[in-house]
Design a protein around this motif. Structure first.
Motif, PDB file in Angstrom:
ATOM      1  N   SER A 118      44.589  42.632  45.018  1.00 22.28           N
ATOM      2  CA  SER A 118      43.830  41.763  43.941  1.00 22.28           C
ATOM      3  C   SER A 118      43.821  40.451  44.500  1.00 22.28           C
ATOM      4  O   SER A 118      44.025  39.989  45.428  1.00 22.28           O
ATOM      5  N   ALA A 119      43.001  39.614  43.380  1.00 23.58           N
ATOM      6  CA  ALA A 119      42.815  38.122  43.533  1.00 23.58           C
ATOM      7  C   ALA A 119      41.489  38.194  44.153  1.00 23.58           C
ATOM      8  O   ALA A 119      41.008  38.858  44.616  1.00 23.58           O
ATOM      9  N   SER A 120      40.969  36.772  44.229  1.00 23.19           N
ATOM     10  CA  SER A 120      39.575  36.867  44.649  1.00 23.19           C
ATOM     11  C   SER A 120      39.542  35.400  45.519  1.00 23.19           C
ATOM     12  O   SER A 120      39.211  34.371  45.284  1.00 23.19           O
ATOM     13  N   PRO A 121      39.509  35.613  47.090  1.00 25.66           N
ATOM     14  CA  PRO A 121      39.929  36.775  47.558  1.00 25.66           C
ATOM     15  C   PRO A 121      41.629  36.898  47.669  1.00 25.66           C
ATOM     16  O   PRO A 121      42.201  35.750  47.750  1.00 25.66           O
ATOM     17  N   ALA A 122      42.040  37.967  48.093  1.00 25.45           N
ATOM     18  CA  ALA A 122      43.550  38.021  48.216  1.00 25.45           C
ATOM     19  C   ALA A 122      43.720  37.411  49.539  1.00 25.45           C
ATOM     20  O   ALA A 122      44.989  37.040  49.677  1.00 25.45           O
ATOM     21  N   THR A 124      41.709  35.570  53.163  1.00 28.19           N
ATOM     22  CA  THR A 124      40.499  35.372  54.022  1.00 28.19           C
ATOM     23  C   THR A 124      40.868  35.403  55.605  1.00 28.19           C
ATOM     24  O   THR A 124      41.776  34.868  55.762  1.00 28.19           O
ATOM     25  N   PRO A 140      37.571  45.194  49.777  1.00 32.23           N
ATOM     26  CA  PRO A 140      36.690  44.323  49.039  1.00 32.23           C
ATOM     27  C   PRO A 140      37.873  43.048  48.856  1.00 32.23           C
ATOM     28  O   PRO A 140      37.409  41.992  48.279  1.00 32.23           O
ATOM     29  N   GLN A 141      39.202  43.224  48.688  1.00 30.02           N
ATOM     30  CA  GLN A 141      40.082  42.061  48.284  1.00 30.02           C
ATOM     31  C   GLN A 141      40.002  40.969  49.498  1.00 30.02           C
ATOM     32  O   GLN A 141      40.744  40.139  49.319  1.00 30.02           O
ATOM     33  N   LYS A 143      38.303  38.741  52.126  1.00 34.12           N
ATOM     34  CA  LYS A 143      37.055  37.925  52.643  1.00 34.12           C
ATOM     35  C   LYS A 143      37.021  37.769  54.130  1.00 34.12           C
ATOM     36  O   LYS A 143      38.023  37.252  54.650  1.00 34.12           O
TER      37      LYS A 143
END
Length: 259
Positions: A118-122, A124, A140-141, A143
């Motif tokens: 989770s998180a945005s992003p978890a 990079t 998707p988690q 970048k």
């Protein structure tokens, strides 16, 4: 053993020894001499080796085995190393990954971490390795940032001035290097100078540098230097590393983790 597994093993044996006899290879792989002859013939057609009377030799003086032919030899060591390296990455960090079989395992270990879902992003991830980007792009988690450049068939890595342009504009928390050789005196190295140059840039843009390399890579030298030993913070390797090698790297200021 499947045909692909045989080919991978044969090519790695050739890289190690420079020459293989049919009977010798047949005994090592527990197959018939006729099977090895056919394998040698097919690999020669692909210019992966040179056929000789009764065997085969490597194609050229300096030989780099393409990534797709590298076998699962030392697979368990690489997976342990990868899990240890992945555990050194904190959520939310920017991580640089070079190409190679061990760094590919690091990417997989990062994808399996339960705290990076989770998180945005978890996380990079910056990489010049097309295969690593392909595996992680479905997460998707994460970048995923891919450098530009020209692809090398041997390693799936992008190299050249287009990659330089991207790397010059980013900052990384950690760079994880896959190497073909790491010597306490000579530093980390690769076969190809363009690949080494991109890896060097990743090091320069990172707050800390981790070399992920099984013990067979240590104490060895290769053509193109990536960075000096002093530029590396941590070496993660396997437990087969000898005490003398560990001591030399520690004396050079590195933290050595053997798993």
């Amino acid at each position: 053993m499947t045909r692909d597994a045989r080919w991978k093993t044969l090519l790695e044996l050739l890289v190690e020894r420079g020459r293989l006899d049919v009977e010798e290879a047949a005994a090592e792989l527990s197959v018939s001499a006729a099977t090895i002859r056919r394998d040698f013939d097919r690999l020669a057609e692909q210019q992966m080796l040179v056929r000789t009377r009764g065997g085969a030799v490597v194609h050229g003086v300096s030989y780099e085995l393409p990534l797709r032919y590298k076998s699962a030899r030392r697979a368990s060591e690489k997976q342990r190393i990868a899990r240890a390296v992945a555990g050194m990455v904190a959520p939310g960090e920017a991580v640089g990954l070079t190409g190679g079989t061990t760094t590919t395992e690091v990417a997989r270990a990062l994808a399996e971490r339960a705290d990076l879902t989770s998180a945005s992003p978890a996380l990079t991830v910056v990489t010049n390795a097309l295969n690593i980007a392909n595996e992680l792009a479905v997460r998707p988690q994460f970048k995923i940032v891919v450098t530009g450049g020209v692809a090398r068939a041997q390693s799936y890595e992008l190299v050249g001035p287009l990659a330089d342009g991207v790397l010059g504009q980013i900052t990384l928390d950690v760079a994880v290097l896959g190497v073909v050789a790491f010597d306490a005196d000579q530093g980390a190295a690769a076969h190809d100078e363009a690949e080494a140059a991109i890896n060097r840039l990743l090091c320069e843009r990172a707050g800390r540098v981790v070399v992920a390399a099984d013990s067979s890579k240590l104490g060895r030298r290769a053509f193109a230097r990536i960075c000096a030993t002093g530029a590396v913070d941590t070496l993660v390797t396997d437990v087969a590393v000898d005490d003398t090698t560990v001591r030399r790297f520690e004396e050079a200021g590195l933290r050595v983790v053997a798993v």
